[in-house]
Design an enzyme around this catalytic site. Sequence first.
Site, PDB file in Angstrom:
ATOM      1  N   SER A   1       6.160   4.821  -1.836  1.00 29.99           N
ATOM      2  CA  SER A   1       4.724   5.117  -1.645  1.00 29.99           C
ATOM      3  C   SER A   1       3.521   4.121  -1.835  1.00 29.99           C
ATOM      4  O   SER A   1       3.578   3.599  -2.966  1.00 29.99           O
ATOM      5  CB  SER A   1       4.336   6.405  -2.540  1.00 29.99           C
ATOM      6  N   LYS A   2       2.934   3.880  -0.667  1.00 29.17           N
ATOM      7  CA  LYS A   2       1.994   2.741  -0.939  1.00 29.17           C
ATOM      8  C   LYS A   2       0.767   3.294  -2.187  1.00 29.17           C
ATOM      9  O   LYS A   2       0.368   2.446  -2.833  1.00 29.17           O
ATOM     10  CB  LYS A   2       1.078   2.728   0.368  1.00 29.17           C
ATOM     11  N   ARG A   3       0.595   4.308  -1.894  1.00 28.07           N
ATOM     12  CA  ARG A   3      -0.376   4.905  -3.054  1.00 28.07           C
ATOM     13  C   ARG A   3      -0.021   4.825  -4.528  1.00 28.07           C
ATOM     14  O   ARG A   3      -0.570   4.628  -5.427  1.00 28.07           O
ATOM     15  CB  ARG A   3      -0.566   6.489  -2.924  1.00 28.07           C
ATOM     16  N   ASP A   4       1.205   4.676  -4.762  1.00 27.22           N
ATOM     17  CA  ASP A   4       1.840   4.630  -6.118  1.00 27.22           C
ATOM     18  C   ASP A   4       2.153   3.208  -6.299  1.00 27.22           C
ATOM     19  O   ASP A   4       2.834   2.818  -7.289  1.00 27.22           O
ATOM     20  CB  ASP A   4       3.049   5.401  -6.409  1.00 27.22           C
ATOM     21  N   GLY A   5       1.432   2.347  -5.561  1.00 30.83           N
ATOM     22  CA  GLY A   5       1.582   1.063  -5.640  1.00 30.83           C
ATOM     23  C   GLY A   5       2.954   0.303  -5.244  1.00 30.83           C
ATOM     24  O   GLY A   5       2.839  -1.226  -5.483  1.00 30.83           O
TER      25      GLY A   5
END
Length: 425
Positions: free
Chosen positions: A197-201
């Site tokens: 997940s891009k959102r989780d880095g």
Amino acid sequence: MIYRTLKSIGMQWDEGPDIGGDYGPYVQSERKSMYLPYAQELVKKGKAYYCFCTEEELSARREEAAKRGETFKYDKHCLHLSPEEVQRRLDAGEPYVIRQNVPESGEASFDDAIYGHIAVDCSDLDDMILIKADGMPTYNFANVIDDHTMGITHVMRGNEYLASTPKYNLLYDAFGWEKPTYIHMTPIMRDASHKLSKRDGDAYFEDYINKGYLKEAIVNYVALLGWNPGDDREFFTMDELIGAFSVDGMSKSPAIFDVNKLTWMNAEYIRRLTPEAFTAQAMPYYEKAGIDTSRTDVLCRILQPRVETFAQIPEIVDFLAQLPDYDVELFTNKKSKTNPDVAREVLDMVIPLLESLPDWEEATVHDALMNLAAEKGLKNGTLLWPVRIALAGKQVTPGGAIEIALLLGRAESLKRLKAGREKLA
RNA sequence: GGCCCCGUGGUCAAGCGGUUAAGACAUCGCCCUUUCACGGCGGUAACAGGAGUUCGAUUCUCCUCGGGGUCACCA
């Protein structure tokens, strides 16, 4: 960013908010007026109903149920309102939502192209809201209406929708519409229990591009996550991928993203580049390293088989731009039968020899050094190890002494050789 | 917690009742060699567990365990 990424890897689409098409509008807010009539049609058919229960009331009941450890389900309270009362409250302007009327019993199911038959008991399903109090459709409802009105034949999406698709299909049945083919896919995972997940880095496409990965390698690697061609092939161009793809090869279980293997594949792609293409890709990194680029042929020869990502280049060639401060112990190497004493003798022979050379061509330098070794009865390594160390000031280098000499040029090479000799004094 | 889905080496992944259980990455060793790579050769390493069904289960069924998803007037 999604558009950018898809375009850069050569993916095209027939319609969309950016390019238009015959089934628009494609933006949700421009479609809002078209859903209510469909919901009303369902109400007429008894497959949906008006509900006047307030959000506050419902969430209170939901909380209560949670406290008791139960799953909250709407009790169809408003389904039992008389038509007259419904009409009266509607006329009075009371806020309402429209809910799907899920049968009390029976089974809702569908056939997924990857997972097969998926069935759930209607009694486990809640009467989901189709139209919200503000008149807008919920995603659940818009999804069905949009797919049908846009003529969608195949729905490929993440498998988080697997459990709710039977419920959506009740709607298709209620309308008497043909259902699309569903292909639910597993997510790509970071590890056994987290999806990438891009959102989780987690690094995403453009991050890898910036790290010096080739887009073709990324596409190729990712294509093999959760899908296999049915044989042992591993390298595919986009066109080959399109030709080889089949839903049959798709996997039901999630795949963990392995940077290791991506990196290996990227290295393979780099090695298959033409020298010209390699140099074009590498140039920004040469410049970043501040090295002389008059001999890109030699740079390509030593770097192309060694580099796994272009971003590794500056660090690998740093010694070309500036001689590192090194220790004389680097001149010691057992296997090459050399140590500071041997190195001193070697450099004393090599320096005048190279100074006397008519030119700095590869063959000239190579032959001079090799002949010297043969003449003196020395192992190639014994002669070349000290030369390479003095030239590079580094134990590990891409390429050997001769290549480094070519890259450094005559003046710089001699200067470094003499500096090395000084150290050994 | 209810419901749905998944479970082959560290990772990807063949297998679809009978195989010495492929292959790739990683890892280890050897060879090549001008250091390091590249390349070549070889090794270690897996059917989550338990009951069935069957002459025979990695493969079919059930249970357990593990993991994920989902249960909104969010999409």
